[in-house]
Design a protein around this motif. Structure first.
Motif, short mmCIF file in Angstrom:
data_model
loop_
_atom_site.label_atom_id
_atom_site.label_comp_id
_atom_site.label_asym_id
_atom_site.label_seq_id
_atom_site.Cartn_x
_atom_site.Cartn_y
_atom_site.Cartn_z
N PHE A 1 -13.11 -35.12 18.39
CA PHE A 1 -14.58 -34.74 18.25
C PHE A 1 -15.07 -34.60 19.42
CE2 PHE A 1 -13.96 -36.64 13.99
CZ PHE A 1 -14.97 -36.08 13.28
N ALA A 2 -14.52 -35.12 20.80
CA ALA A 2 -15.27 -34.92 22.03
C ALA A 2 -14.95 -33.27 22.33
CB ALA A 2 -14.38 -35.63 22.75
N LEU A 3 -13.86 -32.84 21.77
CA LEU A 3 -13.46 -31.40 22.35
C LEU A 3 -14.16 -30.46 21.44
CD1 LEU A 3 -9.68 -31.88 22.26
CD2 LEU A 3 -11.02 -31.18 24.09
N ALA A 4 -14.51 -30.84 20.14
CA ALA A 4 -15.45 -30.02 19.13
C ALA A 4 -16.89 -30.09 19.96
CB ALA A 4 -15.37 -30.61 17.82
N ARG A 5 -17.31 -31.17 20.37
CA ARG A 5 -18.51 -31.38 20.91
C ARG A 5 -18.65 -30.33 22.08
NH1 ARG A 5 -18.27 -36.61 19.79
NH2 ARG A 5 -17.56 -37.27 21.87
N ALA A 6 -17.44 -30.31 22.94
CA ALA A 6 -17.74 -29.31 24.21
C ALA A 6 -17.39 -27.85 23.80
CB ALA A 6 -16.31 -29.85 25.03
N GLY A 7 -17.17 -27.60 22.47
CA GLY A 7 -17.20 -26.32 22.03
C GLY A 7 -15.91 -25.74 21.75
N PHE A 8 -14.86 -26.63 21.44
CA PHE A 8 -13.36 -26.17 21.41
C PHE A 8 -13.32 -26.29 19.80
CE2 PHE A 8 -13.58 -27.25 25.71
CZ PHE A 8 -12.89 -26.25 26.33
N SER A 9 -12.49 -25.39 19.33
CA SER A 9 -12.17 -25.36 17.99
C SER A 9 -10.85 -25.32 17.27
CB SER A 9 -13.28 -24.40 17.08
OG SER A 9 -13.07 -22.96 17.48
N ASP A 10 -10.15 -24.90 18.21
CA ASP A 10 -8.53 -24.29 17.90
C ASP A 10 -7.42 -25.21 18.78
OD1 ASP A 10 -6.63 -23.14 16.64
OD2 ASP A 10 -6.46 -21.77 18.12
N GLY A 11 -6.61 -25.80 18.36
CA GLY A 11 -5.62 -26.55 19.03
C GLY A 11 -4.94 -27.77 18.08
#
Length: 142
Positions: free
Chosen positions: A65-75
């Motif tokens: 969720f933190a990565l999604a909030r930072a704008g990342f969507s793939d991984g």
């Protein structure tokens, strides 16, 4: 507010006792636990592996969720946890939980990833509960 539950039943005492643990979801349903599932090689579970699984899954979801909030969507994130139970006087203490994360994230730099992961480690609910207030209510049937 979300509340989840689990239950345990133990018959007999000490090394001769046998128990079963269940979860609200039914993922665990009368799963055996006892001295030999904790300290030996008998099939079943134990509190430390349940805490390890809870910590690994909670941290991984918090990081996602933190990565999604930072704008990342793939991984992909893959975390294992090792919980250590040490002898402490007459009893035992859980002395650490070691999270080991393997991540593949498109477009992130190492410093940004380290900062986001450190924040997820500090703030996932299971990390917090390992230092939480514990309450107890009880009744005795004798």
């Amino acid at each position: 507010m979300t509340t989840r539950s689990g239950s345990a039943r133990y018959e007999g005492f000490g090394k001769d006792g046998k128990g079963h643990v269940s979860t609200q979801s039914g993922v665990l349903s009368d799963t055996p636990y006892a001295f030999n599932t904790r300290f030996g090689d008998e099939p079943g579970t134990n509190p430390e592996e349940l805490i390890a699984a809870a910590h690994a899954s909670c941290f991984t979801m918090a990081l996602s969720f933190a990565l999604a909030r930072a704008g990342f969507s793939d991984g992909t994130l893959e975390t294992s946890a090792k919980v250590t139970l040490d002898k402490d006087g007459d009893g035992f203490s859980i002395t650490k939980s070691e999270l080991d994360l393997k991540a593949t994230i498109a477009g992130i730099d190492a410093d940004q990833f380290a900062a986001i992961a450190a924040d997820a480690k500090a703030n996932c609910p299971v990390s917090k509960v390992l230092n939480a207030e514990i309450s107890l209510t009880h009744s005795l049937n004798s």
